[in-house]
Design an enzyme around this catalytic site. Structure first.
Site, mmCIF file in Angstrom:
data_model
loop_
_atom_site.group_PDB
_atom_site.id
_atom_site.type_symbol
_atom_site.label_atom_id
_atom_site.label_comp_id
_atom_site.label_asym_id
_atom_site.label_seq_id
_atom_site.Cartn_x
_atom_site.Cartn_y
_atom_site.Cartn_z
ATOM 1 N N GLU A 101 -5.981 36.773 -4.442
ATOM 2 C CA GLU A 101 -6.202 35.592 -5.296
ATOM 3 C C GLU A 101 -6.198 34.303 -4.482
ATOM 4 O OE1 GLU A 101 -7.362 35.172 -8.153
ATOM 5 O OE2 GLU A 101 -7.250 37.229 -8.870
HETATM 6 C C1 LIG Z 1 -4.292 45.126 -2.141
HETATM 7 C C2 LIG Z 1 -5.424 44.194 -2.373
HETATM 8 C C3 LIG Z 1 -5.903 44.004 -3.659
HETATM 9 C C4 LIG Z 1 -6.988 43.160 -3.885
HETATM 10 N N1 LIG Z 1 -7.535 43.058 -5.142
HETATM 11 C C5 LIG Z 1 -8.732 42.418 -5.301
HETATM 12 C C6 LIG Z 1 -9.451 42.495 -6.535
HETATM 13 O O1 LIG Z 1 -8.999 43.085 -7.502
HETATM 14 N N2 LIG Z 1 -10.664 41.894 -6.599
HETATM 15 C C7 LIG Z 1 -11.218 41.239 -5.547
HETATM 16 O O2 LIG Z 1 -12.329 40.744 -5.674
HETATM 17 N N3 LIG Z 1 -10.564 41.131 -4.365
HETATM 18 C C8 LIG Z 1 -9.339 41.711 -4.217
HETATM 19 N N4 LIG Z 1 -8.684 41.652 -3.001
HETATM 20 C C9 LIG Z 1 -9.263 40.880 -1.923
HETATM 21 C C10 LIG Z 1 -8.481 39.610 -1.608
HETATM 22 O O3 LIG Z 1 -8.643 38.661 -2.630
HETATM 23 C C11 LIG Z 1 -8.933 39.116 -0.235
HETATM 24 O O4 LIG Z 1 -8.406 40.010 0.722
HETATM 25 C C12 LIG Z 1 -8.479 37.697 0.058
HETATM 26 O O5 LIG Z 1 -9.148 36.782 -0.767
HETATM 27 C C13 LIG Z 1 -8.691 37.298 1.517
HETATM 28 O O6 LIG Z 1 -9.974 37.611 1.953
HETATM 29 P P1 LIG Z 1 -10.190 38.448 3.301
HETATM 30 O O7 LIG Z 1 -9.321 39.651 3.222
HETATM 31 O O8 LIG Z 1 -11.627 38.649 3.503
HETATM 32 O O9 LIG Z 1 -9.589 37.533 4.423
HETATM 33 P P2 LIG Z 1 -10.394 36.336 5.221
HETATM 34 O O10 LIG Z 1 -11.095 35.517 4.227
HETATM 35 O O11 LIG Z 1 -11.178 36.943 6.316
HETATM 36 O O12 LIG Z 1 -9.172 35.547 5.811
HETATM 37 C C14 LIG Z 1 -8.512 35.886 7.041
HETATM 38 C C15 LIG Z 1 -7.595 34.729 7.421
HETATM 39 O O13 LIG Z 1 -8.375 33.540 7.590
HETATM 40 C C16 LIG Z 1 -7.874 32.503 6.782
HETATM 41 N N5 LIG Z 1 -8.979 31.663 6.302
HETATM 42 C C17 LIG Z 1 -10.192 32.051 5.853
HETATM 43 N N6 LIG Z 1 -10.900 30.977 5.476
HETATM 44 C C18 LIG Z 1 -10.125 29.900 5.673
HETATM 45 C C19 LIG Z 1 -10.293 28.499 5.471
HETATM 46 N N7 LIG Z 1 -11.402 27.988 4.937
HETATM 47 N N8 LIG Z 1 -9.248 27.675 5.771
HETATM 48 C C20 LIG Z 1 -8.105 28.172 6.279
HETATM 49 N N9 LIG Z 1 -7.902 29.478 6.498
HETATM 50 C C21 LIG Z 1 -8.897 30.331 6.197
HETATM 51 C C22 LIG Z 1 -7.141 33.186 5.638
HETATM 52 O O14 LIG Z 1 -6.139 32.350 5.072
HETATM 53 C C23 LIG Z 1 -6.567 34.407 6.336
HETATM 54 O O15 LIG Z 1 -5.348 34.072 6.926
HETATM 55 C C24 LIG Z 1 -7.562 42.456 -2.794
HETATM 56 C C25 LIG Z 1 -7.048 42.625 -1.499
HETATM 57 C C26 LIG Z 1 -6.012 43.501 -1.272
HETATM 58 C C27 LIG Z 1 -5.540 43.702 0.136
#
Ligand SMILES: Cc1cc2nc3c(=O)[nH]c(=O)nc-3n(C[C@H](O)[C@H](O)[C@H](O)COP(=O)(O)OP(=O)(O)OC[C@H]3O[C@@H](n4cnc5c(N)ncnc54)[C@H](O)[C@@H]3O)c2cc1C
Length: 600
Positions: free
Chosen positions: A442
């Site tokens: 989220e």
């Molecule tokens: C157990 C689990 C359940 C989930 N459930 C759902 C679900 O039901 N539906 C759904 O759609 N998604 C779901 N997700 C996905 C989740 O919302 C994403 O993992 C999350 O939004 C982060 O995206 P990412 O993993 O691609 O990380 P990235 O976006 O690649 O981020 C990696 C790092 O970079 C940082 N970062 C990225 N962009 C910026 C920025 N602009 N400024 C500062 N820092 C930044 C982040 O803070 C993080 O530390 C789930 C994930 C997990 C692990």
């Protein structure tokens, strides 16, 4: 062993004294939220949490959900029955519109109930939590036909909902979503693409799952303005509302992860064959806009996961500390050979830290929930606007600060257990593992902090932020002037935090555009500065109310004294962190950026 017991006295105090339940109950449509009804709801919820959900928490963790060869997902033993009982008891539709079978209760009441679900079994509650999000989106922008076709069954819990946002290349940046949706002559769409990390994307609780999916139409503009939102049911539904043909969507795998093992996190394939049938919600290209409106609630709920886990970890740590005998406690009766570890001052420090943080997070969250109710239902438009501005400011704080601190509390819970905390049998380690996801999904803490400095602080020139600080400062003054001198140090500490916070607000507003990278580098410190100060504000209010009640002789004196002691501990031992966070914002951001990327 520790069994979860909902902290009902504390919850009632926060609901009634801090969040103003009686005022919320005067809002149009909330007349049923009388003190007796709310007390009965909390009592019943606490029984369900203790008797049904809490015992499944550990077995759900060890057994986990499994993907079967036929593509179905089997949830751990007992979860399906618990879900059925949960729905039969009406818990799924607590705040939902009575027109769709909901009970129309305030968000404030649902927040206390939700805390119990998170405390007792966070992995279980993720399914209803995601369903609430899907219901919210359909209620917000669905057509009357979509509402009548999907909402009654989703509100009753007969069908669950999911949120399909994330793709391998689109996590924090949803503008990168690639799933395609092509309009058909009959007005429906065909979707093709892959979604990852979808919570309860497949399970065995219900006959149907209603997926909400972000996708792009072929000629949509690039970026955030080209994303649309679709309803994609697992099974199509005929004109009479009966379940029909299987849609072209399936779960291809589930993730192996650190915690929340009972909650299946699914990789979903849309349109491997002819394309998954989807129905547009609202207008094309406005999907992300709709998603952000409803995300407020989902982010708030994840913040409540932080509160719930903190409470559970605290209860478990207290139970262990009373039981475990080790060493002679310094300064106590020399004749006693060894004491329970709860007598050691350092264990007291840890338990007080856990308790004070948990009470602070809870109070801030419930006060925000009451503002959500006022923002929706207050009869006066200017009051609605004021409450909405407060909610908008607080959502990233509740989401990110409560979850980050929830992890700290869960980690302290492990520490109180010593070696036994690191070993799985006690359950303390599970809380830490489960809590770890809450600062990621989220919207990560970094993303919440960006929202707080940008849209929530700089955009209105700091007006909302300064108005809230002024309210906090008034409480600090009252504390400093109270006839009970035990409150004076709370007031002094809160005043210092307000001064620090104002400096940081001024810095963010003045430099947001011109020194964007530096302000962003300290955004998380700014967020914690807010979280710490807001916690001090609410615990300070609690201390004022408790001190006045002691004078008038109303209420349980032990409980009131504990409110003052907890507020004093927070003010003197934890709130001083506010000044260092402010220093990190105002002075400390440049060094974070001094090294070039290649130097790491
Ligand atoms: C157990 C689990 C359940 C989930 N459930 C759902 C679900 O039901 N539906 C759904 O759609 N998604 C779901 N997700 C996905 C989740 O919302 C994403 O993992 C999350 O939004 C982060 O995206 P990412 O993993 O691609 O990380 P990235 O976006 O690649 O981020 C990696 C790092 O970079 C940082 N970062 C990225 N962009 C910026 C920025 N602009 N400024 C500062 N820092 C930044 C982040 O803070 C993080 O530390 C789930 C994930 C997990 C692990």
């Amino acid at each position: 062993m520790s069994t979860y017991r909902a902290p009902l006295a504390e919850m009632h105090f926060v609901l009634n004294e801090l969040a103003g339940l009686s005022q919320v109950a005067t809002l149009p449509g909330f007349e049923d939220a009388t003190p007796d009804t709310v007390a009965a709801i909390l009592e019943e919820a606490s029984k369900f949490a203790s008797d049904v959900l809490d015992p499944l928490n550990r077995t759900g963790d060890t057994e986990g959900s499994r993907l079967l060869e036929n593509g179905n997902v089997k949830t751990p033993a007992g979860f399906k029955d618990a879900y059925r009982a949960y729905c039969e008891n009406g818990w799924n539709g607590l705040t939902k519109n009575p027109d769709h079978g909901g009970q129309g209760l305030p968000q404030l009441v649902a927040t206390a109930v939700e805390e119990m679900w998170h405390s007792s079994n966070m992995a279980f509650d993720l399914c209803p939590l995601l369903t609430q999000g899907a219901i919210e989106a359909i209620e917000l922008v669905g057509t009357p036909e979509q509402k009548s076709r999907f909402l009654p069954k989703m509100v009753s819990g007969e069908w669950t909902g999911t949120m399909n946002l994330t793709e391998p290349q689109a996590g924090s940046d949803l503008a990168a979503v690639r799933t395609r949706a092509v309009k058909q002559p009959d007005g429906t769409y065909r979707l093709k693409g892959n979604k990852i990390f979808i919570t309860y994307g497949e399970h065995d609780y219900t006959d149907n799952i209603i997926h909400l999916v972000l996708a792009r139409t072929p000629d949509a503009p690039e970026g955030v303005k080209g994303i649309s939102l679709f309803i994609v049911p697992k099974f199509l539904i005929d004109e009479q509302g009966r379940i029909g043909k299987r849609n072209d969507v399936r779960c291809v795998s589930i993730e192996h992860k650190l915690g929340i093992h009972a909650s299946p996190t699914c990789v979903m394939a849309y349109g491997d064959k002819e394309g998954a049938v989807g129905y547009l919600i609202g207008e094309e290209n406005r999907g992300l806009e709709y998603m952000f409106i409803m995300m407020n609630l989902a982010r708030f709920s994840v913040g409540m996961e932080g509160v719930g886990i903190a409470e559970r970890a605290y209860q478990r740590a207290v139970a262990y500390a009373r039981d475990r005998v080790q060493g002679k406690a310094v300064g106590l009766d020399k004749a006693i050979a060894s004491n329970a570890i709860i007598e050691h001052p350092d264990i007291r420090r840890m338990l007080m830290t856990m308790r004070a943080y948990t009470e602070a997070l809870r109070a801030v969250a419930y006060v925000t929930a009451a503002a959500m109710d006022n923002a929706r239902r207050h009869p006066d438009a200017s009051a609605r606007k004021r409450h909405q501005a407060f909610v908008d400011l607080m959502i990233p704080i509740v989401k990110a600060h409560s979850t980050e601190v929830g992890q700290q509390v869960a980690s302290l819970g492990v520490q109180v257990h010593g070696g036994m905390g690191y070993i799985e049998e006690t359950g303390a380690a599970q809380h830490l593992r489960d809590a770890r996801i809450t600062t990621i999904y989220e919207g990560t803490t970094g993303i919440q902090a960006n929202d707080l400095i940008g849209r929530k602080t700089a955009r209105d020139g700091g007006a909302t932020a300064r108005a809230v600080v002024a309210e906090i400062a008034e409480v600090a003054t009252k504390l400093r002037r109270h006839s009970n001198t035990a409150l004076h140090p709370i007031g002094a500490s809160l005043e210092e935090a307000c001064t620090a916070l104002l400096q940081a607000v001024d810095f963010v507003v003045a430099n947001y555009a011109s020194r964007a990278r530096e302000v962003h580098a300290s955004a998380v410190s700014y967020l914690h500065l807010w979280g710490m100060t807001a916690g001090g504000w609410q615990l300070g209010r609690a201390a004022l109310i408790a001190a006045d009640a002691q004078v008038s002789g109303a209420g349980d004196n032990d409980f009131l004294a504990s409110k003052i002691a907890t507020a004093r501990f927070y003010a003197l031992s934890l709130l001083p962190q506010a000044a260092s966070y402010a220093r990190a914002v105002v002075q400390g951001s440049e060094p974070a950026l001094e090294l070039a990327a290649e130097q790491f």
